[in-house]
Design an enzyme around this catalytic site. Structure first.
Site, PDB file in Angstrom:
ATOM      1  N   ARG A   1       0.834  -1.194   0.000  1.00  0.00           N
ATOM      2  CA  ARG A   1       0.000   0.000   0.000  1.00  0.00           C
ATOM      3  C   ARG A   1       0.876   1.255   0.000  1.00  0.00           C
ATOM      4  O   ARG A   1       1.967   1.250   0.581  1.00  0.00           O
ATOM      5  CB  ARG A   1      -0.867  -0.042   1.258  1.00  0.00           C
ATOM      6  CG  ARG A   1      -1.873   1.092   1.419  1.00  0.00           C
ATOM      7  CD  ARG A   1      -3.090   0.822   0.622  1.00  0.00           C
ATOM      8  NE  ARG A   1      -4.219   1.655   1.053  1.00  0.00           N
ATOM      9  CZ  ARG A   1      -4.991   2.349   0.222  1.00  0.00           C
ATOM     10  NH1 ARG A   1      -4.763   2.325  -1.071  1.00  0.00           N
ATOM     11  NH2 ARG A   1      -6.005   3.046   0.671  1.00  0.00           N
TER      12      ARG A   1
ATOM     13  N   THR B   1      -9.853   0.835  -9.201  1.00  0.00           N
ATOM     14  CA  THR B   1      -8.964  -0.178  -8.658  1.00  0.00           C
ATOM     15  C   THR B   1      -9.111  -1.359  -9.594  1.00  0.00           C
ATOM     16  O   THR B   1     -10.009  -1.378 -10.427  1.00  0.00           O
ATOM     17  CB  THR B   1      -9.417  -0.521  -7.221  1.00  0.00           C
ATOM     18  OG1 THR B   1      -9.359   0.669  -6.441  1.00  0.00           O
ATOM     19  CG2 THR B   1      -8.590  -1.589  -6.563  1.00  0.00           C
TER      20      THR B   1
ATOM     21  N   LEU C   1      -4.802   2.905  -8.275  1.00  0.00           N
ATOM     22  CA  LEU C   1      -4.377   4.304  -8.297  1.00  0.00           C
ATOM     23  C   LEU C   1      -5.360   5.171  -7.519  1.00  0.00           C
ATOM     24  O   LEU C   1      -5.187   6.369  -7.407  1.00  0.00           O
ATOM     25  CB  LEU C   1      -4.301   4.817  -9.746  1.00  0.00           C
ATOM     26  CG  LEU C   1      -3.118   4.312 -10.589  1.00  0.00           C
ATOM     27  CD1 LEU C   1      -3.318   4.682 -12.051  1.00  0.00           C
ATOM     28  CD2 LEU C   1      -1.803   4.874 -10.077  1.00  0.00           C
TER      29      LEU C   1
END
Length: 566
Positions: free
Chosen positions: A79, A362, A381
């Site tokens: 992440r 996503t 993104l």
């Protein structure tokens, strides 16, 4: 009446399901070369960075859930992280109000990217073929190009991309937009991918890291060379639970998805859903919605980055707590969110959040190989094309993941989620996510691990959690196959705002029954004729318990993806 779904794709040796056919083929190529599921997943991840720039990326981040052939599991957290220069009120004006779109578009919207670290870590620790082989399809697609479909070129007409010269040049040809059937080549991205093959650490500690940092500094962004050098992948322990005799392996924080999924399913274990009605019947939707409402209430109050805080995960997974929540549900009626009271005696006091007035790019892919190794990967993104900023000379888009933090306590983020102090912005912190890559197995026994039955996940912001839960319920409670589950119309409730969202194709008679119960219904894209009114993208794999065949279900909402097996 809902259109009949096609049958799942069947294969004996391996299966890859993703949102883009070229990316699925890249993964299948690795499996045919003797690679394992991780080799295939890494190939898909890099390929999607080329062919699906809306969400596929090397400028974002995500989660990879791995279960090897021996039943050992890993959750790779790659992440994004907040830059060191980030601070809690960075998106507020002098009056303390959120500056519109500052956390979504432009140079200050990006967290430190984790995708390159995550995918290369996965390959180096769990793959067999090496980076040069698994990245070859992505480099080929970037250099030689791929052919645009009508659906793909439509997404490139983004007003945000036009605001940034490099993005406007690469994706919009300076206004001479691509048309269906044209070949799209990305030489700058191909060169970047070749540099990663040669030395993956260059992205974080070499010349490429300095290029990224210089670009950020020139444009007022916050990411520095020190931020990139400090980035690390976390190999976390997945969280696990059970549902109707199956074992669920899913995402721990900083994903909120796994624990909210387990809490929702835990509340629902007390009901025989199929006896109440068919899949997507009003009676089922009522109870499922009430489970979501309660689990999302806990999400907003308690969840954040596990490296910064302790969270009551055991309490949220406690079957007695689920039973107590169940007692607050009235069958056939909604509980207004403003009236919802958490059962006493189970959870610590919730942080106080000021009252507040009351989208989603996503991508997920699933892989299984012949040895039973499974990978569920979701990366992002955040919004469509992320921040819309492309790094000069390197050819990739940066994320706008900072919007996943709470810019201001009690004010909804870009997905309408109300978030508490647990998810406040802080240097080096990972924002709370809804991404929920999940693997479902048969029951574990003391003498053997269960066998993989399903691999699943979805994009869609907070709707990821309900999409994954809906898929599990459709398959395990209602006996739909993976293709039918992928295609079924979706519904979602997230506590606040207090509305039940449904896709445009959700059965109207059921919508009317739910309204009669007292629900406020929001139909996606209802007043826009051209809007298909859909969300999410289920990419599912099942194992046929009788034949051992792999069954791939690609979401029919996305016409350019596929399930590829052999």
């Amino acid at each position: 009446m809902q259109a009949q779904s096609p049958e799942p794709v069947r294969a004996r040796h391996g299966m890859v399901v993703s949102i883009h056919h070229d990316a699925s083929d890249a993964g299948l190529e690795m499996l045919k070369q003797g690679g394992n599921a991780v080799d295939a997943a890494v190939a898909v991840g890099f390929a999607l960075a080329v062919v699906f720039p809306q969400a596929g990326n090397i400028g974002g981040g995500g989660f990879m859930l791995i279960r090897d052939k021996h039943g050992k599991t890993h959750f790779l957290d790659y992440r994004e992280k907040a830059p060191a220069a980030a601070w809690d009120n960075m998106y507020l004006d002098e009056k303390g109000n959120v500056i519109p779109r500052m956390s979504i578009t432009g140079y200050k919207a990006s967290g430190v990217p984790g995708t390159v670290a995550g995918l290369t870590y996965a390959e180096q620790h769990f793959g067999k073929l090496g980076l040069a082989k698994v990245m070859a399809p992505a480099i080929r697609l970037a250099e030689e190009g791929f052919t645009f479909s009508e659906e793909e070129v439509g997404t490139l007409h983004s007003a945000n991309l036009a605001k940034f010269p490099t993005s406007h040049r690469i994706y919009q040809r300076d206004g001479n937009f691509y048309t269906p059937g044209e070949v799209f080549k990305q030489p700058e991205l191909a060169a970047t991918l070749r540099r990663i093959v040669a030395d993956p650490t260059e992205f974080y500690k070499g010349k490429m890291a300095q290029q990224i940092a210089d670009f950020e500094a020139k444009n007022g962004g916050l990411i520095t060379a020190a931020d990139l050098a400090a980035y690390e992948v976390k190999d976390r322990k997945p969280i696990e639970g059970n549902y109707h005799g199956y074992h669920i392996i899913t995402s721990p924080p900083p994903s909120s998805g796994g624990i909210v999924l387990l809490e929702s399913l835990g509340i629902l274990t007390g009901y025989d859903l199929l006896k109440l009605g068919a899949d997507r019947s009003a009676a089922q939707v009522n109870l499922i919605t009430e489970a979501y409402r309660r689990a999302f209430m806990d999400r907003g109050d308690y969840l954040g980055d596990p490296d910064f805080m302790k969270m009551p995960l055991k309490e949220m997974a406690n079957p007695k707590y689920h039973e107590a929540w169940r007692k607050t549900i009235t069958v056939g009626k909604p509980t207004p969110s403003k009236d919802l009271v958490r059962p006493a005696g189970f959870m610590p006091p919730a942080p106080t959040v000021p009252p507040a007035k009351e989208s989603t790019e996503t991508t997920h892919f699933s892989v299984m190989d012949a040895d039973g190794m499974a990978v569920a990967n979701t990366y992002t993104l955040n919004f469509l094309f992320g921040s819309s900023v492309t790094v000069d000379g390197l050819g990739f888009l940066l994320n706008d993941e900072m919007d996943d933090f709470a810019s201001k306590m009690g004010v909804p983020n870009g997905f309408g989620l109300i978030q508490g102090p647990a998810n406040a912005i802080a240097p080096g912190k990972r924002p709370l996510s809804a991404m929920t890559p999940t693997i479902v197995t048969t029951k574990n026994h003391w003498y053997r691990k269960g066998k993989v039955r399903f691999v699943l996940g979805s994009p869609g912001g907070p709707t990821i959690i309900s999409t994954v839960a809906n898929n599990i319920i459709s398959i395990l409670d209602n006996h739909l196959n993976v293709q039918q589950a992928a295609d079924a119309p979706r519904f979602h409730h997230q506590y606040l705002p207090d509305e039940l969202s449904v896709e445009k194709k959700f059965p109207l008679d059921v919508v009317e029954q739910l309204k009669a119960m007292g629900y406020t219904i929001k139909r996606s894209g209802e007043f826009d004729e051209k809007n298909p009114g859909v969300w999410g993208d289920s990419e599912l794999i099942a194992v046929d318990p009788k034949t051992g065949e792999l069954l791939g279900g690609h979401d029919g909402r996305r016409k350019f993806g596929k399930a590829a097996g052999y």
